[in-house]
Design an enzyme around this catalytic site. Structure first.
Site, PDB file in Angstrom:
ATOM      1  NE  ARG A  15      -3.740 -13.805  -1.511  1.00 60.27           N
ATOM      2  CZ  ARG A  15      -2.921 -13.145  -2.151  1.00 60.27           C
ATOM      3  NH1 ARG A  15      -1.552 -13.383  -1.890  1.00 60.27           N
ATOM      4  NH2 ARG A  15      -3.326 -12.141  -2.595  1.00 60.27           N
ATOM      5  CG  ASP A  16      -1.455  -9.848   0.242  1.00 57.02           C
ATOM      6  OD1 ASP A  16      -0.398 -10.477  -0.069  1.00 57.02           O
ATOM      7  OD2 ASP A  16      -1.602  -8.858  -0.106  1.00 57.02           O
ATOM      8  CG  HIS A 207      -4.043  -5.131  -3.314  1.00 55.13           C
ATOM      9  ND1 HIS A 207      -4.715  -6.218  -2.728  1.00 55.13           N
ATOM     10  CD2 HIS A 207      -2.708  -5.088  -2.897  1.00 55.13           C
ATOM     11  CE1 HIS A 207      -3.682  -6.797  -2.054  1.00 55.13           C
ATOM     12  NE2 HIS A 207      -2.451  -6.110  -2.034  1.00 55.13           N
ATOM     13  CG  HIS A 209       1.180  -3.142  -0.373  1.00 54.00           C
ATOM     14  ND1 HIS A 209       1.882  -4.313  -0.124  1.00 54.00           N
ATOM     15  CD2 HIS A 209       0.241  -3.895  -0.658  1.00 54.00           C
ATOM     16  CE1 HIS A 209       1.486  -5.503  -0.209  1.00 54.00           C
ATOM     17  NE2 HIS A 209       0.132  -5.335  -0.830  1.00 54.00           N
ATOM     18  CB  CYS A 240       9.075  -6.715   6.337  1.00 51.92           C
ATOM     19  SG  CYS A 240      10.520  -7.409   6.961  1.00 51.92           S
ATOM     20  CG  ASN A 249      -1.391  -6.322   2.406  1.00 54.21           C
ATOM     21  OD1 ASN A 249      -1.632  -5.993   1.269  1.00 54.21           O
ATOM     22  ND2 ASN A 249      -0.666  -7.499   2.747  1.00 54.21           N
TER      23      ASN A 249
END
Lengths: 295, 295
Positions: A15-16, A207, A209, A240, A249
């Site tokens: 998903r992410d 969560h 990054h 990106c 992530n």
């Protein structure tokens, strides 16, 4: 120093990780990716999102995908759900766990979902209530919990406040999220430590990054606070695509490597996980930022 | 949790970073790189090595380079020195600080410098004695302090033993080094914690590689142990040039970002540091793995 013996990883790659990829990936490729993730031992997989297909064309196949998700013992699939309509579609397709999303910055929430934080919580309350009535677990994301690209540093009081309000409307687990990857371990100790003084640690996930390479340092800070649930994205998907090597992530491989080396059990087979990431890397025709994929 | 207020960074980019680059970089470009590193606030710069030009062609210009090093207030330049002849050349050129290198793995030491650890220490003893007679500071590297590519896990007793023997022959600072970047924070707590129970922390520096993305997590563990000297390489120079995005040395930019965000003073101006790395990135015609260079 006391560290947990075991960590739960929430795999958000499908998903992410995929949502920002411009090239639409066929449902069959996604299913192969997810099947390999599940058989690698990832028991919590965020498979897709029931947001508007116009907003996220990559996930427009959500219903179709969820209907075909492979049944693997012990594996729970979740989906992001923005509203009641999304929940209905998710339930019809067979999803048994959902996630809702807000942020700790009003500006970010407005730019992202066109609501204030308070409005987003009011909008989610009936969705969460319906999900719970259907016996569905609910996770809530608090984006920009440390730094907002528009507002800068976010206060720990604000993060605690949003976390509590999510728990108040019935969310079971809150993922405190460093959306732009700007947090340092000091931020984690400060903000998450503040939240944990008032909220049971079992209800908090982190969560991170890896934008500035601090993700695993932040995980270490989280472990030291007693957190046992961390999000990650296979291969580091979600960075990106125009900055080769730059991470978005935290890569699941990197998280698993560090935890297993620390003798913290993840239940994940690293080489099988790399096989899963390779499905997407091969389809996209590029290396993914996770370090195991660089070798 | 008590963390230090200030950290000393030993910039190893011009030596450890460049030594594996196949394309020979002109001395003038290296000097411009070093000048920018110095004016960015890096006070300890390992500028080159006086090993055999055949072994490391990239650093064959050591004498010429050292003679032209820019004088910047507060900045000390050091050079790697393998033997008495190297020390003589380094002193003649004007070096005021040297480094010697051994390892915690006998197999690695044999493959790297064709000596056992004991032989390497015996060989270095007169070099260190001469350096001290000349009033020169000496650092010692202990490569493969956590994991050896040939022997696997290295015991903390072995690392302590080599560290003590280096200090016994007159080395002032020992850089405990994770040569292949395989260490996790648990290794750092175990091994470095064991060393610090017997050796003053002022004599210990940590040298991490980011191969598996754990470098900054390992730095956090080091900070928590009270270590205040960390090595890093501008731009993350030193990674394998054939694996885009894969890191070798911890990038100085990544270290500075995390420390400054943690309100730990480094004295380094991050944007000036990026300008320094850009000198090399531009010359090599590729992005460097450090995250600030990816943006």
């Amino acid at each position: 120093m006391k560290l947990p013996d075991r960590v739960n990883i929430v795999e958000v790659g499908p998903r992410d990780g995929l949502q920002n990829e411009r090239e639409i990936i066929p449902t069959g490729v996604k299913l192969e990716f997810i099947r390999k993730l599940a058989t690698a031992g990832l028991l919590n997989i965020e498979a897709t999102s029931f947001v508007s297909p116009r907003a996220v064309p990559q996930l427009a196949d959500a219903v179709d995908l969820v209907q075909q998700l492979p049944v693997v013992s012990g594996v729970t699939y979740s989906a992001l759900v923005p509203n009641k309509k999304g929940l209905e579609r998710a339930l019809e397709a067979g999803i048994r766990r959902i996630a809702v999303f807000t942020a700790a910055s009003d500006t970010f929430t407005r730019k992202n979902i066109n609501m204030s934080i308070a409005e987003s919580l009011a909008a989610f309350a009936p969705v969460v209530a319906d999900a719970r009535k259907a016996g569905i677990g609910v996770r809530g994301y608090v984006s920009t919990s440390f730094v907002c690209p528009f507002e800068g540093d976010i206060s720990r009081e604000q993060v605690l406040d949003v976390t509590r309000r999510l728990l108040d409307i019935g969310v079971g687990e809150v993922a405190i999220s460093d959306t732009i990857g700007a947090a340092s371990p000091r931020d984690v100790f400060d903000t998450v430590g503040h939240v944990l003084a008032r909220v049971p640690r079992e209800q908090i996930a982190l969560h991170f990054h890896d934008t500035y390479a601090t993700a695993l340092a932040n995980v270490l800070a989280g472990l030291q606070l007693g957190i046992t649930t961390f999000d990650a994205s296979a291969g580091g998907l979600g960075g990106c695509p125009y900055a080769p090597g730059a991470s978005g992530n935290l890569a699941t491989e990197d998280l698993v490597y560090m935890l297993e080396r620390m003798r913290i059990d993840t239940g994940v087979n690293l080489s099988r996980l790399v096989e899963a990431s390779t499905v997407i890397a091969t389809h996209l025709g590029r290396r993914l930022p996770g370090r195991q994929s660089q070798r």
